[in-house]
Write an enzyme that holds these catalytic residues in place. Sequence first.
Site, PDB file in Angstrom:
ATOM      1  N   LYS A 110       7.010 -27.585  58.364  1.00  0.00           N
ATOM      2  CA  LYS A 110       5.933 -26.879  59.068  1.00  0.00           C
ATOM      3  C   LYS A 110       5.841 -27.220  60.548  1.00  0.00           C
ATOM      4  O   LYS A 110       5.276 -26.463  61.325  1.00  0.00           O
ATOM      5  CB  LYS A 110       4.574 -27.202  58.418  1.00  0.00           C
ATOM      6  CG  LYS A 110       4.339 -26.506  57.098  1.00  0.00           C
ATOM      7  CD  LYS A 110       2.858 -26.568  56.746  1.00  0.00           C
ATOM      8  CE  LYS A 110       2.591 -26.045  55.339  1.00  0.00           C
ATOM      9  NZ  LYS A 110       1.208 -26.311  54.924  1.00  0.00           N
ATOM     10  N   LYS A 189      10.941 -20.986  47.888  1.00  0.00           N
ATOM     11  CA  LYS A 189       9.879 -21.009  46.883  1.00  0.00           C
ATOM     12  C   LYS A 189       8.844 -19.918  47.191  1.00  0.00           C
ATOM     13  O   LYS A 189       8.689 -19.514  48.343  1.00  0.00           O
ATOM     14  CB  LYS A 189       9.221 -22.390  46.808  1.00  0.00           C
ATOM     15  CG  LYS A 189       8.429 -22.736  48.018  1.00  0.00           C
ATOM     16  CD  LYS A 189       7.522 -23.931  47.794  1.00  0.00           C
ATOM     17  CE  LYS A 189       6.657 -24.037  49.034  1.00  0.00           C
ATOM     18  NZ  LYS A 189       5.644 -24.969  49.120  1.00  0.00           N
ATOM     19  N   LYS A 192       2.271 -18.912  49.676  1.00  0.00           N
ATOM     20  CA  LYS A 192       1.138 -18.156  50.208  1.00  0.00           C
ATOM     21  C   LYS A 192       1.378 -17.743  51.639  1.00  0.00           C
ATOM     22  O   LYS A 192       0.831 -16.761  52.107  1.00  0.00           O
ATOM     23  CB  LYS A 192      -0.076 -19.092  50.282  1.00  0.00           C
ATOM     24  CG  LYS A 192      -0.792 -19.376  49.040  1.00  0.00           C
ATOM     25  CD  LYS A 192      -1.979 -20.245  49.473  1.00  0.00           C
ATOM     26  CE  LYS A 192      -2.565 -21.019  48.348  1.00  0.00           C
ATOM     27  NZ  LYS A 192      -3.432 -22.084  48.842  1.00  0.00           N
TER      28      LYS A 192
HETATM   29  P1  AMP Z   1      -0.725 -24.522  47.992  1.00  0.00           P
HETATM   30  O1  AMP Z   1      -0.324 -23.105  47.829  1.00  0.00           O
HETATM   31  O2  AMP Z   1       0.175 -25.276  48.913  1.00  0.00           O
HETATM   32  O3  AMP Z   1      -2.194 -24.718  48.280  1.00  0.00           O
HETATM   33  O4  AMP Z   1      -0.457 -25.215  46.578  1.00  0.00           O
HETATM   34  C1  AMP Z   1      -1.393 -25.347  45.557  1.00  0.00           C
HETATM   35  C2  AMP Z   1      -0.725 -25.855  44.304  1.00  0.00           C
HETATM   36  O5  AMP Z   1       0.227 -24.897  43.815  1.00  0.00           O
HETATM   37  C3  AMP Z   1       0.070 -27.146  44.485  1.00  0.00           C
HETATM   38  O6  AMP Z   1      -0.076 -27.943  43.340  1.00  0.00           O
HETATM   39  C4  AMP Z   1       1.482 -26.682  44.637  1.00  0.00           C
HETATM   40  O7  AMP Z   1       2.417 -27.646  44.252  1.00  0.00           O
HETATM   41  C5  AMP Z   1       1.501 -25.491  43.696  1.00  0.00           C
HETATM   42  N1  AMP Z   1       2.518 -24.505  44.113  1.00  0.00           N
HETATM   43  C6  AMP Z   1       2.574 -23.865  45.304  1.00  0.00           C
HETATM   44  N2  AMP Z   1       3.639 -23.024  45.345  1.00  0.00           N
HETATM   45  C7  AMP Z   1       4.262 -23.132  44.139  1.00  0.00           C
HETATM   46  C8  AMP Z   1       5.421 -22.511  43.559  1.00  0.00           C
HETATM   47  N3  AMP Z   1       6.131 -21.609  44.232  1.00  0.00           N
HETATM   48  N4  AMP Z   1       5.762 -22.870  42.305  1.00  0.00           N
HETATM   49  C9  AMP Z   1       5.040 -23.788  41.613  1.00  0.00           C
HETATM   50  N5  AMP Z   1       3.945 -24.401  42.110  1.00  0.00           N
HETATM   51  C10 AMP Z   1       3.545 -24.085  43.346  1.00  0.00           C
END
Ligand code: AMP
Length: 323
Positions: A110, A189, A192
Amino acid sequence: MRIFSGIQPTGSLHIGNYFGAIKQWLDLQDENDCVFCIVDLHAITVPYDPEKLQKLILEKAIVYLAAGLDPEKVIIFAQSKVKEHSELCWLLNTVTPLGELYRMTQFKDKAKKNEKAGLLNYPVLMAADILLYDTETVPVGEDQKQHVEIARDIARKFNRSFGETFVLPKVKLPKYGARVMSIADPKKKMSKSDPDEKSRISLFDSPEEIRKKLKSAITDTGKTIKYDELKKPGISNLLTIYSLLAEKEIKDVEKEMKGKSYKAFKEEVAELTVLKLEPFRKKRDELSGREVYVREILRRGEEKARVLAESKMDDVRKKMGLR
Ligand code: AMP
Ligand code: TRP
């Protein structure tokens, strides 16, 4: 067992967040003491719109509830409402080696030229979140594993310097779905923050959006529907998604789809996704009209979290000679 996990309020949640994090939370909520946080202080480490932040927090609380978290069993609250998170973050900064922060994968991904210190210290705040509640287990997706490990390291360093204070937390990844990939580029991956909307399926996408996105999902060369991450990343990702939604083993899905074209397989994935996400959409629509109720859940969660956090901070301050 004490469980703690969190999700940032910005961006709409996708099926990767669901399988990586929220689904694990649902499985844990009956048997454990769970604290699930909406981590607004983490969300402001990148550019954001202050006008929209409160609305996004409320929306995420609605998502938690729509997904099936039971506010009678778990604590749900917004991180910034419990000041101890910021205070502990500062104190932990004093035992965290800078070098370890610089080597965090997420920071390296990032960080841009004009990066702010908040992004570098992001894992320290996350460690504060976790350690404040004597957390034993942190259910997250694979991308957060490194951050939980550094939290464990920080806890160990603190305990060594100031005496036994923190529980050493362990990461918990789901068996499948710990890293759901982008459907537009299966080498990345699902995220968001990906500017390409078609790369992810959000939990509240309409049936039309889901069908459209999956129709254009990237597959691979060849014809057979077989799991092979290296040679067939696109098909493997779709097989993973299908098997998670259907709650079937990948090898059984392969058998079921045998002989189908990629196009027909993608249609199957789309129809199952539409079907499985429908209850979320319904519940979310119902809760969207109950803002007062949702705010009350956040307020009660905050109160319960504060009691735990204040008592832990008393101990931390004493150990550090601050009172
Ligand atoms: P975030 O979107 O960074 O707020 O992530 C929130 C939660 O979702 C965290 O526990 C991440 O590890 C999980 N997470 C985010 N993207 C993925 C993905 N592509 N596959 C599996 N888990 C994810
Ligand atoms: N950094 C996590 C993410 O982006 C969110 C988070 C903040 C978190 N604090 C946490 C996750 C504590 C687990 C435990 O996904």
